[in-house]
Design a protein around this motif. Structure first.
Motif, PDB file in Angstrom:
ATOM      1  N   UNK A 145       0.915  -1.280  -0.140  1.00 32.59           N
ATOM      2  CA  UNK A 145      -0.010  -0.153  -0.008  1.00 32.59           C
ATOM      3  C   UNK A 145       0.748   1.223   0.095  1.00 32.59           C
ATOM      4  N   UNK A 146       2.047   1.083   0.494  1.00 32.08           N
ATOM      5  CA  UNK A 146       2.891   2.396   0.842  1.00 32.08           C
ATOM      6  C   UNK A 146       3.708   2.719  -0.360  1.00 32.08           C
ATOM      7  N   UNK A 147       3.927   2.084  -1.686  1.00 35.00           N
ATOM      8  CA  UNK A 147       4.653   2.107  -2.365  1.00 35.00           C
ATOM      9  C   UNK A 147       4.304   3.201  -3.624  1.00 35.00           C
ATOM     10  N   UNK A 148       3.023   3.752  -3.371  1.00 33.84           N
ATOM     11  CA  UNK A 148       2.747   4.803  -4.223  1.00 33.84           C
ATOM     12  C   UNK A 148       3.233   6.153  -4.086  1.00 33.84           C
ATOM     13  N   UNK A 149       3.239   7.219  -5.063  1.00 33.73           N
ATOM     14  CA  UNK A 149       3.718   8.484  -4.849  1.00 33.73           C
ATOM     15  C   UNK A 149       5.505   8.660  -4.744  1.00 33.73           C
ATOM     16  N   UNK A 150       6.113   7.728  -5.126  1.00 32.10           N
ATOM     17  CA  UNK A 150       7.478   7.779  -4.993  1.00 32.10           C
ATOM     18  C   UNK A 150       7.982   8.720  -5.905  1.00 32.10           C
ATOM     19  N   UNK A 151       7.411   9.214  -6.935  1.00 31.24           N
ATOM     20  CA  UNK A 151       7.912  10.463  -7.924  1.00 31.24           C
ATOM     21  C   UNK A 151       7.810  11.645  -7.186  1.00 31.24           C
TER      22      UNK A 151
END
Length: 519
Positions: free
Chosen positions: A377-383
């Motif tokens: 769930x926490x792997x989003x918004x890395x950009x």
């Protein structure tokens, strides 16, 4: 953790320690300092205890000698003198008490290890970290020398590295025969040991630096048939020529060392933060022993010289900054010689050396979150960590423990530079203070799955860049321990401990921005 008075274990030749009046665990000294644990005996016959200041409720180190009297006079005098110098790279001295039968000094307790222990356990340090340690010690000595005093006990055992990365110098031991010059020579010894794992003074150490204080515990330097020590670059690869030259100049009795403030300024210049890369083309300051003349020009790599005085420091740095050259002509108009190649350390052939590639902000081609034990769930918004906006970034979930929990080793931000680069530094801007993190490097990519993240972490943990941050008191972390002779493509900013949230309970961290500089 070994807190050592002289920084060394007792030698086999040390006299037996008397037991009359020996301290015991639980004993209260001066109605204030409770002895908790006996840590070590040093070669000077002093006992080092871990204790507690029951008034201020803080840990302390108690360095005790018995019997007292004349045998403890030097220790107490050195402690009183040291207590007058307050500096972040000096161990704080709190108290010095003579009880006739015994005497003791109460000083700051440092959670960490000595340089001797660190190198013995992990091997020689990378040049960047060795430079940072040398810079801290020279800065501490500059504060001591400014008062007219001498430390007299600089060696790998008295250089302490705390768990949070602070470098401190402990246990001054001036006995009237020491000198500021010996302190400066000892900085060269510390640099040599940090870079090679060997002690350059062997069985004939500098008087006042290490003589008679556990030198048998340190491996002697590699020597030729005449007994001359090998330079650090001859012992291991990857030592920059300028650091090799500076270290050997400090150890050379034929070359007068610079004053401690000049040495501190030069090492501090070499240990620059990432955004001060404009000084890099200037190269290092070299010193010369011609104390009665103008500083001589930089010689070819084979002729080490070190320039004295603040004027020499500023002149070389300014010329390097404005003109961008690494070789200065001499005062007599002779044709300037070529300096060593800054990448390889080898002398040039006489032809003009190519200019060093400028340090710049590198483009990060790809970025993603590494979560070996998570539910993805926490792997989003890395950009968001490379969008140029410090006000927003990627953040973790809220955890009940600082070290994540549920057997989760941590989380991180993986960086792909797109191609191998010579990297100078990596800077991470965080949302809060108190986080612990380290920088890792790898040679290959892995699938973006839980298994792929586990394999990536296991592979990258073999290469740690610079020094980890532990419960960092700032929101900016800068890692600059890269090998200048290697190139890097894949990096991992790895978070091992989360800070506590300001409100609402739990632990959480945001990574606002990551930038990489190099060439």
């Amino acid at each position: 953790m070994t807190q050592v008075g002289e920084g060394q274990e007792a030698e086999e030749t040390a006299p037996p320690v008397m037991t009359f009046g020996a301290p015991t665990a639980g004993e209260l000294l001066a109605e204030r300092y409770e002895l908790v644990e006996h840590i070590n005996n040093d070669s000077a016959g002093r006992l080092v205890w871990r204790g507690v200041d029951v008034v201020l409720r803080r840990p302390v180190a108690v360095v005790l000698r018995y019997p007292g009297g004349d045998s403890a006079t030097e220790m107490l005098q050195a402690a009183v003198a040291a207590s007058r110098v307050i500096h972040p790279n000096l161990v704080g001295v709190y108290d010095a008490i003579d009880e006739a039968d015994r005497a003791y000094v109460v000083r700051e307790w440092v959670d960490g290890q000595s340089l001797r222990e660190l190198v013995s356990a992990d091997g020689p340090l990378d040049p960047g970290r060795a430079t940072a340690i040398g810079s801290a010690i020279a800065s501490a000595l500059a504060a001591v020398h400014a008062t007219g005093m001498v430390h007299g006990n600089v060696h790998p055992g008295t250089v302490m590295i705390s768990d949070d990365g602070r470098v401190v110098l402990a246990d001054a031991r001036t006995d009237g025969e020491d000198s500021q010059e010996n302190d400066l020579r000892a900085v060269g010894g510390v640099l040599y040991f940090a870079l090679t794992g060997h002690w350059p003074h062997g069985e004939a150490p500098l008087r006042g630096a290490t003589a008679g204080h556990g030198r048998a515990a340190l491996p002697d330097a590699v020597r030729d048939a005449s007994g001359a020590i090998a330079a650090p670059r001859q012992v291991r690869a990857g030592v920059p020529a300028y650091l090799d030259d500076l270290t050997m100049d400090l150890l050379d009795s034929e070359i007068a060392p610079p004053s401690s403030d000049v040495l501190a300024a030069e090492l501090n210049r070499l240990d620059v933060p990432a955004d001060d890369h404009f000084l890099e083309p200037a190269g290092p300051l070299l010193f010369t022993a011609d104390t009665g003349e103008e500083p001589s020009p930089l010689a070819a790599a084979g002729g080490r010289k070190v320039a004295l005085g603040i004027a020499g420091l500023l002149a070389v740095a300014l010329v390097g900054l404005l003109v961008g050259i690494s070789v200065l002509g001499d005062d007599k108009g002779a044709k300037p010689e070529q300096a060593a190649n800054p990448a390889t350390g080898a002398p040039s052939s006489g032809e003009s050396a190519p200019a060093a590639a400028p340090v710049r902000k590198l483009t990060i081609q790809d970025v993603r979150i590494i979560d070996p034990q998570g539910d993805r769930r926490e792997v989003r918004n890395a950009e968001k960590v490379i969008d140029g906006n410090d006000d927003e970034g990627w953040e973790t979930d809220t955890y009940t423990r600082a070290k994540f929990g549920n057997f989760k080793p941590g989380m991180g931000v993986w960086i792909d530079l797109g191609a191998p680069h010579t990297v100078k530094s990596v800077q991470a801007v965080l949302s809060a203070t108190g986080a612990s993190a380290q920088l890792l490097a790898g040679t290959k990519d892995f699938p973006s799955t839980s298994k792929g993240d586990k394999d990536l972490l296991a592979s990258y943990q073999q290469t740690v860049i610079g020094q980890p941050f532990e419960e960092h008191d700032g929101t900016k972390m800068i890692f600059n321990g890269f090998d200048p002779e290697k190139q890097y493509r894949y990096l991992l900013f790895w978070i091992t401990e989360l800070p506590k949230k300001d409100s609402g309970g739990g632990y959480k961290l945001g990574v606002q921005e990551i930038t990489v500089t190099g060439s």
